[in-house]
Design an enzyme around this catalytic site. Structure first.
Site, PDB file in Angstrom:
ATOM      1  N   ASP A  44      40.828  40.150  35.697  1.00 46.72           N
ATOM      2  CA  ASP A  44      39.919  40.785  36.648  1.00 46.72           C
ATOM      3  C   ASP A  44      38.710  41.371  35.905  1.00 46.72           C
ATOM      4  OD1 ASP A  44      39.632  41.651  39.457  1.00 46.72           O
ATOM      5  OD2 ASP A  44      39.701  43.668  38.612  1.00 46.72           O
ATOM      6  N   GLU A  88      49.877  32.719  19.639  1.00 45.87           N
ATOM      7  CA  GLU A  88      51.105  33.121  18.937  1.00 45.87           C
ATOM      8  C   GLU A  88      52.330  32.679  19.752  1.00 45.87           C
ATOM      9  OE1 GLU A  88      51.069  37.410  18.130  1.00 45.87           O
ATOM     10  OE2 GLU A  88      53.241  37.353  18.513  1.00 45.87           O
TER      11      GLU A  88
HETATM   12  C1  GLC Z   1      37.630  41.762  41.357  1.00 45.81           C
HETATM   13  C2  GLC Z   1      38.647  41.380  42.408  1.00 45.81           C
HETATM   14  C3  GLC Z   1      38.410  42.218  43.627  1.00 45.81           C
HETATM   15  C4  GLC Z   1      38.570  43.679  43.254  1.00 45.81           C
HETATM   16  C5  GLC Z   1      37.644  44.047  42.110  1.00 45.81           C
HETATM   17  C6  GLC Z   1      37.998  45.375  41.524  1.00 45.81           C
HETATM   18  O1  GLC Z   1      36.344  41.442  41.741  1.00 45.81           O
HETATM   19  O2  GLC Z   1      38.571  40.014  42.668  1.00 45.81           O
HETATM   20  O3  GLC Z   1      39.278  41.884  44.675  1.00 45.81           O
HETATM   21  O4  GLC Z   1      38.288  44.482  44.365  1.00 45.81           O
HETATM   22  O5  GLC Z   1      37.752  43.118  41.051  1.00 45.81           O
HETATM   23  O6  GLC Z   1      39.203  45.297  40.816  1.00 45.81           O
END
Ligand code: GLC
Length: 539
Positions: free
Chosen positions: A208, A258
């Site tokens: 993310d 690894e």
């Molecule tokens: C990314 C995710 C989204 C989330 C954001 C904050 O963009 O895809 O759904 O709200 O990160 O974590």
């Protein structure tokens, strides 16, 4: 040729766990539901699944606010159920990717609670970005940064003595404090988290906000705060895409290697990378960094032949030489679904659906990897008329605007039957899915889709089958063919041709013979409007 690197041409299915299938009858999808749905995904023919976050979380941003990185939220199951899911997926030849959230955690995370309880300047606060405010009594935020989901990127805390105190940084909601990656304790903690899940057998991670993590030292004011506020894209050059982040990805890649060295199974890191240019994007997929990074420009392109050709050509050019392949995506849990995005109601219903099918066939013919978002294979439209009182997206709460909110693509999937919950929840008749499903979802239910060979599901299934049969599709490049305006056609390898008619009127087919696969009915010699087709040249 890199044929042995499975991820280079993989097709991964994004499971938004909350909305996939509910095994407990509480109206919320869960891990046991995902396990029950695996045979369906096996039939579809995907190489792997990416599970949206299922960790313990107060769900201010549906799991992207993680309170414990090493457990399962009871709403979704437990670690034993997780282990069963991984084992079942592997038995069916389906790889499992987790969603890891390293830019921020939940304000309920024990380390953040410790930081709140500790004094300014303490080691506990140094794991996050705490700073004194500006102005009289420190009443103004430490800098002018805006949060992605509306409002300032800072929230003031109350200190132990009851007085207003320092501020902490959150690039999303106040419930999602940003980690301070300049503190080695943070890097060390994520190392342990990665290994915890790798030891449980996962095949990789979707990362993310992978252009986040580091902030410019000293957290100076942004040069253009208005631009940061106008857009949810990561434009603040001091808050995103700092050079130090690449060291983290080099290290995570080494951790994956690894594990591969131990058992020969290649793990995959795919980054959610939102950066201003394709050149910057390419840096994230250098040979010793992430394996893949979503190329969002295709998702952002309007339904227009020139726009599609431009983003595809740029992607091919910029990714060449990085060691990766392009990672295509048309839908995800943050975007309006293609059927609705490409639709123009004035031109009649069905146009968006036809275009979405054509776009899918185009994506599956491109060299590289592709991600499919659950429900995309059913041709599900966006639910655009959810009432305000059921909306859960923090963007709605924080901006007061319905523009670009994300609940409409997260409505629970329809599986069977004529009325909600359409087999989504195992509960009795009264069980309510966490977001209401419209009546028209009946037409899209998986049972119906599987029984109807003209359904989107069959198009995706056939596309996936042919893609793996025609081995050359994942690797290599494409050669554009001359066409009339509004039509794109390209050749792959020696014989496959894919053509898409972006217009609404039929054009002569660019290749003689009957298509191998088409997104709609194709009379001989013709490519109808809003249609894509594949041909084996010279057949
Ligand atoms: C990314 C995710 C989204 C989330 C954001 C904050 O963009 O895809 O759904 O709200 O990160 O974590």
């Amino acid at each position: 040729m890199n044929r042995h690197h499975w991820w280079r041409d993989a097709v991964i299915y994004q499971v938004y766990v909350r909305s996939f299938l509910d095994s407990t009858g509480d109206g919320i999808g869960d891990l046991a539901g995902v396990r029950a749905g695996l045979p369906y995904l096996r039939k579809l023919g995907v190489d792997g699944i990416w599970l949206s976050p299922f960790y313990p979380s107060p769900q201010h941003d549906h799991g992207y606010d993680v309170a414990d990185y090493r457990d399962v939220d009871p709403v979704y199951g437990d670690l034993d159920e997780f282990d069963r899911l991984v084992a079942s997926a592997h038995r069916l030849g389906i790889r499992v990717l987790l969603d890891i959230v390293p830019n921020h955690c939940s304000s309920e995370h024990p380390w953040f609670r410790e930081a709140l309880a500790a004094a300014p300047g303490s080691p506990e606060r140094a794991r996050f970005h705490f700073a004194d405010g500006r102005g009289p009594d420190g009443g103004e935020p430490p800098n002018n940064w805006h949060a992605m989901f509306g409002g300032p990127a800072w929230t003031r805390v109350t200190e132990a003595d009851g007085r207003p105190g320092q501020w902490y940084l959150h690039m999303f909601t106040p419930e999602q404090p940003d980690w301070n990656w300049r503190n080695p304790e943070v890097a060390g903690e994520f190392d342990r988290v990665l290994r915890f899940w790798l030891d449980r057998g996962v095949d990789g991670f979707r990362i993310d906000v992978a252009a986040g993590l580091f902030k410019h030292p000293g957290l100076p004011d942004s040069p253009d705060p208005e631009a940061d506020a106008r857009t949810r894209d990561s434009v603040n050059p001091l808050a995103w895409n700092q050079p130090e982040v690449h060291d983290v990805w080099r290290h995570w890649r080494a951790v994956c290697e690894e594990y591969t060295a131990r058992d020969g199974r290649e793990r995959l890191l795919v980054g959610e990378v939102s950066v201003p240019s394709a050149r910057e994007h390419a840096k994230y997929v250098r040979p010793d960094e992430l394996h893949q990074a979503f190329f969002f420009d295709l998702l952002g392109a309007p339904w227009d032949a020139d726009a599609f050709r431009k983003v595809i050509s740029e992607a091919m050019q910029d990714i060449a030489g990085t060691g990766s392949t392009v990672t295509w995506v048309l839908n995800n849990h943050d975007q309006v679904r293609t059927v609705t995005r490409y639709g123009e109601p004035a031109e009649g219903s069905g146009l968006g659906a036809a275009r979405a099918r054509a776009a899918a066939l185009l994506m599956l013919a491109l060299p590289g990897a592709a991600y499919i978002y659950q429900g995309e294979e059913l041709g599900l439209p966006e639910v655009v008329d959810l009432p305000d009182d059921v909306l859960t997206d923090p963007i709605f709460r924080r901006t007061g605007s319905r523009a670009r909110i994300r609940d409409g693509c997260r409505v629970p999937l329809p599986w069977s039957g004529q009325a909600s919950p359409f087999g989504f929840t195992s509960g009795d008749e009264g069980a309510k899915p966490w977001l209401p499903q419209p009546d028209y979802f009946a037409e899209y239910a998986t049972h119906r889709a599987l029984a109807d060979t003209r359904s989107s599901w069959h198009l995706y299934r056939d596309g996936l089958q042919l893609r793996s049969a025609l081995h050359q599709l994942g690797e290599g490049t494409l050669r554009w063919l001359d066409t009339q305006p509004g039509v794109l056609a390209f050749a792959r390898g020696d014989d496959l041709v894919c053509a898409v008619n972006f217009g609404t009127a039929p054009v002569p087919a660019p290749v003689p013979g009957t298509p191998l696969l088409a997104s709609g009915p194709c009379p001989p010699g013709e490519l109808p409007g809003s249609t894509a087709a594949w041909w084996i040249d010279g057949s």
